[in-house]
Design a protein around this motif. Structure first.
Motif, short mmCIF file in Angstrom:
data_model
loop_
_atom_site.label_atom_id
_atom_site.label_comp_id
_atom_site.label_asym_id
_atom_site.label_seq_id
_atom_site.Cartn_x
_atom_site.Cartn_y
_atom_site.Cartn_z
N ALA A 237 0.85 -1.20 0.00
CA ALA A 237 0.00 0.00 0.00
C ALA A 237 0.88 1.24 0.00
O ALA A 237 1.99 1.23 0.52
N LYS A 238 0.40 2.29 -0.62
CA LYS A 238 1.09 3.58 -0.74
C LYS A 238 2.39 3.50 -1.54
O LYS A 238 3.21 4.38 -1.49
N GLN A 239 2.58 2.44 -2.31
CA GLN A 239 3.78 2.28 -3.13
C GLN A 239 3.77 3.26 -4.31
O GLN A 239 4.80 3.78 -4.67
N PHE A 240 2.61 3.45 -4.90
CA PHE A 240 2.52 4.28 -6.10
C PHE A 240 1.95 5.63 -5.76
O PHE A 240 1.09 5.73 -4.89
N PRO A 241 2.29 6.64 -6.44
CA PRO A 241 3.36 6.68 -7.43
C PRO A 241 4.72 6.75 -6.76
O PRO A 241 4.87 7.32 -5.68
N ILE A 242 5.70 6.13 -7.40
CA ILE A 242 7.07 6.12 -6.90
C ILE A 242 7.67 7.50 -7.14
O ILE A 242 7.43 8.12 -8.17
N SER A 243 8.46 7.97 -6.20
CA SER A 243 9.08 9.29 -6.34
C SER A 243 10.05 9.31 -7.51
O SER A 243 10.74 8.33 -7.77
N ASP A 244 10.09 10.44 -8.19
CA ASP A 244 11.08 10.61 -9.24
C ASP A 244 12.44 10.80 -8.60
O ASP A 244 12.57 10.84 -7.36
N SER A 245 13.49 10.90 -9.41
CA SER A 245 14.85 10.96 -8.88
C SER A 245 15.06 12.15 -7.95
O SER A 245 15.88 12.09 -7.04
#
Length: 107
Positions: free
Chosen positions: A77-85
């Motif tokens: 849970a709460k994995q997406f969206p992944i942070s950009d660099s």
């Protein structure tokens, strides 16, 4: 006092649809990575692609997974969206709303 709706979320919409709400959600939070260049073909600006991947999206974007969803260990849970660099991309404050849209059939 409620926060103002994002520009892509029209006021007064009775039902969240792809056109009235979800397309904007995915454009804001997902297509930075999941676009026409995605090597797996996960173009989340396309409703049919989102609908085909709804179970994974639901499990990874929700605030809390439900046992009845049978989510795998990954994504959590709460994995997406992944942070950009740079860690500056927006994160949804209304993840449960997109889960509700998915559970309602991705229409």
């Amino acid at each position: 006092m409620q926060d103002a709706a994002p520009a892509w979320a029209p006021d007064g919409a009775d039902t969240d649809t792809w056109e009235s709400w979800a397309a904007g959600f995915f454009a804001t939070y997902c297509i930075e990575c999941h676009n026409a260049s995605d090597p797996k073909g996960l173009t989340f600006g396309v409703q049919s692609v989102v609908a085909a991947n709804r179970d994974t999206i639901k499990c990874g974007v929700c605030v809390a997974q439900q046992p009845s969803w049978n989510c795998p260990a990954s994504p959590p849970a709460k994995q997406f969206p992944i942070s950009d660099s740079s860690g500056t991309n927006p994160k949804p404050s209304d993840a449960d709303r997109v889960v509700d849209w998915i559970l309602a059939g991705c229409k």
